[in-house]
Write a protein that holds these residues in place. Sequence first.
Motif, PDB file in Angstrom:
ATOM      1  N   LEU A 156      12.152  -0.717   0.828  1.00 42.88           N
ATOM      2  CA  LEU A 156      12.195  -0.792   2.293  1.00 42.88           C
ATOM      3  C   LEU A 156      10.781  -0.604   2.818  1.00 42.88           C
ATOM      4  O   LEU A 156      10.179   0.456   2.646  1.00 42.88           O
ATOM      5  CB  LEU A 156      13.141   0.283   2.842  1.00 42.88           C
ATOM      6  CG  LEU A 156      13.279   0.384   4.355  1.00 42.88           C
ATOM      7  CD1 LEU A 156      13.770  -0.930   4.949  1.00 42.88           C
ATOM      8  CD2 LEU A 156      14.236   1.516   4.723  1.00 42.88           C
ATOM      9  N   GLU A 157      10.234  -1.638   3.459  1.00 40.68           N
ATOM     10  CA  GLU A 157       8.824  -1.649   3.861  1.00 40.68           C
ATOM     11  C   GLU A 157       8.676  -1.770   5.365  1.00 40.68           C
ATOM     12  O   GLU A 157       9.394  -2.534   6.011  1.00 40.68           O
ATOM     13  CB  GLU A 157       8.119  -2.820   3.158  1.00 40.68           C
ATOM     14  CG  GLU A 157       6.673  -3.026   3.546  1.00 40.68           C
ATOM     15  CD  GLU A 157       6.507  -4.022   4.687  1.00 40.68           C
ATOM     16  OE1 GLU A 157       5.606  -3.804   5.528  1.00 40.68           O
ATOM     17  OE2 GLU A 157       7.282  -4.995   4.765  1.00 40.68           O
ATOM     18  N   GLY A 158       7.744  -0.990   5.940  1.00 47.58           N
ATOM     19  CA  GLY A 158       7.477  -1.075   7.365  1.00 47.58           C
ATOM     20  C   GLY A 158       6.589   0.063   7.833  1.00 47.58           C
ATOM     21  O   GLY A 158       6.491   1.112   7.189  1.00 47.58           O
ATOM     22  N   ILE A 159       5.963  -0.119   9.006  1.00 50.66           N
ATOM     23  CA  ILE A 159       5.021   0.893   9.488  1.00 50.66           C
ATOM     24  C   ILE A 159       5.700   2.204   9.862  1.00 50.66           C
ATOM     25  O   ILE A 159       5.098   3.268   9.807  1.00 50.66           O
ATOM     26  CB  ILE A 159       4.211   0.356  10.689  1.00 50.66           C
ATOM     27  CG1 ILE A 159       5.141  -0.020  11.850  1.00 50.66           C
ATOM     28  CG2 ILE A 159       3.343  -0.815  10.282  1.00 50.66           C
ATOM     29  CD1 ILE A 159       4.395  -0.376  13.134  1.00 50.66           C
ATOM     30  N   LEU A 160       6.983   2.137  10.248  1.00 51.58           N
ATOM     31  CA  LEU A 160       7.650   3.333  10.763  1.00 51.58           C
ATOM     32  C   LEU A 160       8.900   3.710   9.962  1.00 51.58           C
ATOM     33  O   LEU A 160       9.784   4.387  10.483  1.00 51.58           O
ATOM     34  CB  LEU A 160       8.027   3.122  12.235  1.00 51.58           C
ATOM     35  CG  LEU A 160       6.843   3.035  13.210  1.00 51.58           C
ATOM     36  CD1 LEU A 160       7.308   2.595  14.593  1.00 51.58           C
ATOM     37  CD2 LEU A 160       6.116   4.368  13.294  1.00 51.58           C
ATOM     38  N   VAL A 161       8.964   3.306   8.685  1.00 51.00           N
ATOM     39  CA  VAL A 161      10.165   3.615   7.900  1.00 51.00           C
ATOM     40  C   VAL A 161      10.273   5.101   7.573  1.00 51.00           C
ATOM     41  O   VAL A 161      11.337   5.579   7.185  1.00 51.00           O
ATOM     42  CB  VAL A 161      10.219   2.783   6.598  1.00 51.00           C
ATOM     43  CG1 VAL A 161      10.469   1.321   6.904  1.00 51.00           C
ATOM     44  CG2 VAL A 161       8.957   2.971   5.772  1.00 51.00           C
ATOM     45  N   PHE A 162       9.159   5.870   7.722  1.00 53.11           N
ATOM     46  CA  PHE A 162       9.222   7.313   7.485  1.00 53.11           C
ATOM     47  C   PHE A 162       9.438   8.098   8.782  1.00 53.11           C
ATOM     48  O   PHE A 162       9.583   9.330   8.738  1.00 53.11           O
ATOM     49  CB  PHE A 162       7.930   7.828   6.840  1.00 53.11           C
ATOM     50  CG  PHE A 162       7.652   7.289   5.465  1.00 53.11           C
ATOM     51  CD1 PHE A 162       8.628   6.611   4.756  1.00 53.11           C
ATOM     52  CD2 PHE A 162       6.408   7.462   4.872  1.00 53.11           C
ATOM     53  CE1 PHE A 162       8.380   6.110   3.487  1.00 53.11           C
ATOM     54  CE2 PHE A 162       6.139   6.976   3.610  1.00 53.11           C
ATOM     55  CZ  PHE A 162       7.124   6.291   2.924  1.00 53.11           C
TER      56      PHE A 162
END
Length: 503
Positions: A156-162
């Motif tokens: 799962l990839e993305g700037i705000l996944v955390f």
Amino acid sequence: MDYVLEHSSSAHFSGLRLDGLLGASASASSSPRSASSAATPTADNAPKQPFVIGVSGGTASGKTTVCDMIIQQLHDHRVVLVNQDSFYRGLTPEESERVHEYNFDHPDAFDTEQLLESVGQLKSGHSVQVPIYDFKNHRRCSDSFRQVNASDVIILEGILVFHDPRVRNLMNLKIFVDTDADVRLARRIRRDTVERGRDVNSVLEQYGKFVKPAFDDFVLPSKKYADVIIPRGGENHVAIDLIVQHIRTKLGQHDLCKVYPNMYVIQSTFQIRGMHTLIRDKEISKHDFVFYSDRLIRLVVEHGLGHLPFTEKQVITPTGSVYTGVDFCKKLCGVSIVRSGESMENALRACCKGIKIGKILIHRDGDNGKQVMLFLHRLDSLSFLKLSGLYSFLHKFICHLKQLIYEKLPKDISERHVLLLDPVLATGNSAGQAIELLLQKGVPESHIIFLNLISAPEGIHCVCKRFPSLKIVTSEIDVALNEEFRVIPGMGEFGDRYFGTDD
């Protein structure tokens, strides 16, 4: 040298930060079992969940490049990629008219609920239709979707996944790609002008007004949740290679755990793989070999204790409150297969005060045993031999090459749960003879938990097929046995290395 593993709990692989992994794994697996897990005894029989990896970082940091390199190196269809960008909310007509005032880097720009639902479906084994977002028109394509099938590994990839704790909690491993801000800005200008048809001025204006503030407010603070930090993104081949090795291990373990529900592998972390790297290194000192072996053995023992039966127990706390917990299994003993198994006794004693420990010594008749085992291994692929009964006969014959030399067990062992100790499961023949002895002594098969550090697939097949009610707990599954029936990559003669009698 490309990477250095420091002898500490905060090891580094070429800038690959592994902070806090041991603490997380220890808290999850070090206690025998929590009250909540004791209340759900069927949890161990639940289907194995996919391994979910989150990859975050600033805009144009190289997240997608890292993910693509991982998938390309794996060459495995059981790994799928889900991009957070696919879950952008479509703009309303009013928002579209003022698109330059819209903050695409804010958490509210994403449909997090749909992202959670989609990843939840994948984790449950169902395929999902992921939206396709049109970045030029700032809206979803209403008539097309991307089909994503259930897999063993989900990235799962993305700037705000955390950013959202609900999304973070879905992940087994969190990776943060850390790239210099100037490099990220240059990449973003190139991407937005070439791929998305925007002019440089608008890109710079958006970066200064929305992208950089959002990075400082939301993305950078989420870095603290990462298990692994990769500097330089796709340029850090050492870090990516280590991650690929980790995923390959998970896939291999995942398959055998699916085949045999009585096979358990402790949760793999980079801290655990770091300790395996040390004890497998032929150049390591005896002191360090013993130290890191003991740490791994302790984790295996404590995980094994979690498979013992527990009863509910209530106690009064110092505040006068009632706490409902569990009471440990009282009728328990250890049995070590001499002599390598004796290396695991101290960890068992440290976890179970005053535990009784028995001994079993099994001897094999040298090279003749190796040659017959090699012959048997090659015949294993011929199904007609199995049907004719010849394979079964040969298997019994080879087991007789293993001679029981000595055994000393508690007199009431038939009434106890037994933790069988041997650090390496290779062919499974020594373990099989030890288990047969325990069964002859009246120990129910379901009361035996076999603990080891590494297991070869051949040994797992041998033991799990013969004793389907027994449990095996290991810290890592290796590739195979070689023609001399040594575990590959293995760690050599464990007993000799541990007790200092190797050459």
